[in-house]
Scaffold this motif. Sequence first.
Motif, PDB file in Angstrom:
ATOM      1  N   TYR A  15       8.290   9.041  -0.992  1.00  0.00           N
ATOM      2  CA  TYR A  15       8.984  10.012  -1.519  1.00  0.00           C
ATOM      3  C   TYR A  15       8.463  11.661  -1.183  1.00  0.00           C
ATOM      4  O   TYR A  15       9.597  12.832  -1.125  1.00  0.00           O
ATOM      5  CB  TYR A  15       8.700   9.983  -2.715  1.00  0.00           C
ATOM      6  CG  TYR A  15       8.786  11.401  -3.856  1.00  0.00           C
ATOM      7  CD1 TYR A  15       9.548  11.392  -4.375  1.00  0.00           C
ATOM      8  CD2 TYR A  15       7.415  11.979  -5.202  1.00  0.00           C
ATOM      9  CE1 TYR A  15      10.363  12.495  -5.543  1.00  0.00           C
ATOM     10  CE2 TYR A  15       7.264  13.298  -5.389  1.00  0.00           C
ATOM     11  CZ  TYR A  15       9.142  12.891  -6.041  1.00  0.00           C
ATOM     12  OH  TYR A  15       9.207  14.294  -6.749  1.00  0.00           O
ATOM     13  N   GLU A  16       7.782  11.402  -0.070  1.00  0.00           N
ATOM     14  CA  GLU A  16       7.671  13.151   0.652  1.00  0.00           C
ATOM     15  C   GLU A  16       6.397  12.942   1.832  1.00  0.00           C
ATOM     16  O   GLU A  16       5.539  11.915   1.644  1.00  0.00           O
ATOM     17  CB  GLU A  16       6.974  14.758  -0.731  1.00  0.00           C
ATOM     18  CG  GLU A  16       5.546  13.726  -1.359  1.00  0.00           C
ATOM     19  CD  GLU A  16       4.964  14.870  -2.758  1.00  0.00           C
ATOM     20  OE1 GLU A  16       5.824  15.175  -2.831  1.00  0.00           O
ATOM     21  OE2 GLU A  16       3.775  15.204  -2.910  1.00  0.00           O
ATOM     22  N   ALA A  17       6.583  14.593   2.597  1.00  0.00           N
ATOM     23  CA  ALA A  17       5.088  13.979   3.432  1.00  0.00           C
ATOM     24  C   ALA A  17       4.002  15.258   2.791  1.00  0.00           C
ATOM     25  O   ALA A  17       4.817  16.227   2.488  1.00  0.00           O
ATOM     26  CB  ALA A  17       5.548  14.753   4.975  1.00  0.00           C
TER      27      ALA A  17
ATOM     28  N   VAL B 179       7.492  18.532   1.933  1.00  0.00           N
ATOM     29  CA  VAL B 179       8.624  17.736   2.081  1.00  0.00           C
ATOM     30  C   VAL B 179       9.094  16.980   1.642  1.00  0.00           C
ATOM     31  O   VAL B 179       8.635  16.198   1.311  1.00  0.00           O
ATOM     32  CB  VAL B 179       8.978  18.143   3.867  1.00  0.00           C
ATOM     33  CG1 VAL B 179      10.168  17.360   3.791  1.00  0.00           C
ATOM     34  CG2 VAL B 179       8.378  18.792   4.564  1.00  0.00           C
ATOM     35  N   ARG B 180      10.216  17.289   0.465  1.00  0.00           N
ATOM     36  CA  ARG B 180       9.846  15.909  -0.149  1.00  0.00           C
ATOM     37  C   ARG B 180      11.687  15.501   0.068  1.00  0.00           C
ATOM     38  O   ARG B 180      12.225  15.862   0.689  1.00  0.00           O
ATOM     39  CB  ARG B 180      10.880  16.154  -1.810  1.00  0.00           C
ATOM     40  CG  ARG B 180       9.971  16.933  -2.722  1.00  0.00           C
ATOM     41  CD  ARG B 180       9.019  15.973  -3.492  1.00  0.00           C
ATOM     42  NE  ARG B 180       7.917  16.377  -4.484  1.00  0.00           N
ATOM     43  CZ  ARG B 180       7.432  17.340  -5.835  1.00  0.00           C
ATOM     44  NH1 ARG B 180       9.042  17.583  -5.744  1.00  0.00           N
ATOM     45  NH2 ARG B 180       6.827  16.850  -5.973  1.00  0.00           N
ATOM     46  N   PHE B 181      11.672  13.848  -0.258  1.00  0.00           N
ATOM     47  CA  PHE B 181      13.148  13.027   0.872  1.00  0.00           C
ATOM     48  C   PHE B 181      13.944  13.130  -0.100  1.00  0.00           C
ATOM     49  O   PHE B 181      13.736  12.363  -1.346  1.00  0.00           O
ATOM     50  CB  PHE B 181      12.273  12.180   1.424  1.00  0.00           C
ATOM     51  CG  PHE B 181      11.369  12.654   2.199  1.00  0.00           C
ATOM     52  CD1 PHE B 181      11.366  13.056   3.463  1.00  0.00           C
ATOM     53  CD2 PHE B 181      10.117  11.435   2.267  1.00  0.00           C
ATOM     54  CE1 PHE B 181      10.328  13.152   4.343  1.00  0.00           C
ATOM     55  CE2 PHE B 181       9.397  11.243   3.121  1.00  0.00           C
ATOM     56  CZ  PHE B 181       9.578  12.822   3.970  1.00  0.00           C
ATOM     57  N   ILE B 182      14.750  13.573  -0.241  1.00  0.00           N
ATOM     58  CA  ILE B 182      16.222  13.640  -1.471  1.00  0.00           C
ATOM     59  C   ILE B 182      17.862  13.658  -0.471  1.00  0.00           C
ATOM     60  O   ILE B 182      18.092  14.419   0.186  1.00  0.00           O
ATOM     61  CB  ILE B 182      16.246  15.055  -1.768  1.00  0.00           C
ATOM     62  CG1 ILE B 182      14.583  15.629  -2.764  1.00  0.00           C
ATOM     63  CG2 ILE B 182      17.117  14.686  -2.934  1.00  0.00           C
ATOM     64  CD1 ILE B 182      15.234  16.731  -3.383  1.00  0.00           C
ATOM     65  N   SER B 183      17.488  12.652  -1.118  1.00  0.00           N
ATOM     66  CA  SER B 183      18.998  11.972  -0.084  1.00  0.00           C
ATOM     67  C   SER B 183      20.486  12.610  -0.752  1.00  0.00           C
ATOM     68  O   SER B 183      21.578  12.538   0.815  1.00  0.00           O
ATOM     69  CB  SER B 183      19.343  10.556   0.105  1.00  0.00           C
ATOM     70  OG  SER B 183      19.206  10.227  -0.959  1.00  0.00           O
ATOM     71  N   ASP B 184      20.574  12.622  -1.098  1.00  0.00           N
ATOM     72  CA  ASP B 184      21.655  13.557  -1.851  1.00  0.00           C
ATOM     73  C   ASP B 184      21.483  14.840  -2.268  1.00  0.00           C
ATOM     74  O   ASP B 184      20.976  14.944  -2.485  1.00  0.00           O
ATOM     75  CB  ASP B 184      22.064  12.761  -3.182  1.00  0.00           C
ATOM     76  CG  ASP B 184      23.164  13.316  -3.919  1.00  0.00           C
ATOM     77  OD1 ASP B 184      24.794  13.384  -3.862  1.00  0.00           O
ATOM     78  OD2 ASP B 184      23.432  14.078  -5.158  1.00  0.00           O
TER      79      ASP B 184
END
Length: 597
Positions: free
Chosen positions: A451-453, A476-481
């Motif tokens: 989900y995040e780092a 840092v959020r992981f948001i692919s869209d």
Amino acid sequence: MKKKLLPFLATTAALILGACSVQTESDVSQGTNTSSEEKPTIEILGMSANETDMNIVRDQLIKNGFDVKLNTQPDYSSFSAQQDAGNFDLAVTGWTTVTGNPDYAVRSLFTTNGDYSIMSDPEVDALINEAALETPEEYQETYKELENVLVTEKAYIVPLYNSLKAQAFDKNLLKEESIHLSKSRAFAWEPVSFSDETKNETDSLMLTQTMSDLTSLDPIKANDGSINQLNTNMYVRLVNLTDDDQVTSEGALSHSHAIAEGNSDFYFVLRDDINFAAVENGQAIDTGEMVSGQDVIFSLNRAKDSNSVPDHRTYTLHEHIDTVELVTNLSELESIQLSNGSGTVLEGLEENLDMPIADAVEEIAEVDNTSGSYQVIKVTTTEPFPQVLNYLAHQSAGIVSQQQVESVNNYDINSFNPSIDIAYGDQRAIINGTNHLYASGPYIMTTKDDYEAQFQANPGYRPETQEAPNIKNVTVRFISDPDSALSSLRSGEIYLLYGLDETKYEIVENDDSLALQSIPSNAVTYMLFNTNGRTVSESANLRKSILYSINQEEINAAYEGKKLPAYSTVSPLVDTGNELVADPAKVTEYFEAFINE
């Protein structure tokens, strides 16, 4: 071994094609075939993020008589697998020249055995190597000749456009003057400050990126959108790039640097106020170990050695480095002239020093910048190569701890098994709670999941100076869209969105809480022809027939006029005068030549 080409990880949302001037497949299915011969089916490979580009290209090729098959993959891993399997005629891809120099824009991509090259052409190799040794005044014509071979004559690639680079941020939360947008360098975190500076210690700077699967946190083992920004902020380099791509020692490990006459010897005076950070019990700590000249030598020697680690992905960026050494004789600095003839190397190095160089020392214990004792690094290149400084500003030239890397990488490189062995920088170590990172830069990753780092400021990075990181914590959020990422910015879930699509500018501009920064970038999106095992692989005439089917003006219209023309990956850096103009007559001419081969 030839490796896969890194796709440009632009997070472009699909557009409604009916709202632009580009025709749909049904509209163009009635288009006139430009040849009496039936044209072959062209398979276009891309990711869903490139769907707009794929649809436009499909329609343009159909209009010119080609049948088209789209091979759309959901993510980079799937794209890469399809590319490695050769399941494409054209792959929608791209490149961002994050070093600001044209050699980087071509070497890894198009030279034989380049890190991301799937082609081999001695003429292309020779032109790239020739231009690398030239000054900007000289290399303009050489890069033009390279483009003529690469695109005009042999059509190895099909250029689509040069992009703008933009970011949006919450101007109520973040201090606007602390937010920088650089043309090439990845976004730097340490200057950023909350408007309410009391939050710098308590609140986390919320950022985002599309990719959650990190290739490697070892700076030499990855060069893609999953880690460029992260590694740039975790590892200091000998030099940096300014916002407009000038080489600088600001924010770097060196106080100053100098180029000696002949353009083969490069000198750097090292700082003594940067220590490595490590993670203990989830917290960043100062190890007390100074980032030293010995670490620089170790880092650059492994960066240039293709066999230093398994799956080394950046060695061609540093192949012009011959030797890296510590200078301990001041007379060398006093006797050698600067390349511009303005004085000696010693004078050049001392120009920006608070304390002149009294002694150039080897041992770490003898270093004391306040009394004039410095470590001085000398990098010698295999040939005169001023562009080496730009490569030394790249994240792959980040300085790692020799002691830590060697203690982790205790495997036999010849029998290394990536499914079992955990190398330095492997994200699995962080995910599993055995964080082995040593960071020389302003931040270090403390934890990571899907989900995040989480990152914390390096307490040993220039403490008690204005260059120390302002904000202690970064998420840092992981948001692919990309649409979801923009929604997260507008809702306050994240505070800054780096890499905003041009079609979303108006949304940001109409939001009173947000600010937009935009500049022309060094990012070029293009299509790469398959060079092995397909009909297009064997015929330059067929490739050129496809090339002249592409109308960049139509592509630009789909992006509301916010794309820039491109002819190759050097277009943003060197004005060669070349441009791609769609030409149905040439489509027919080259296809007829293909039929008659």
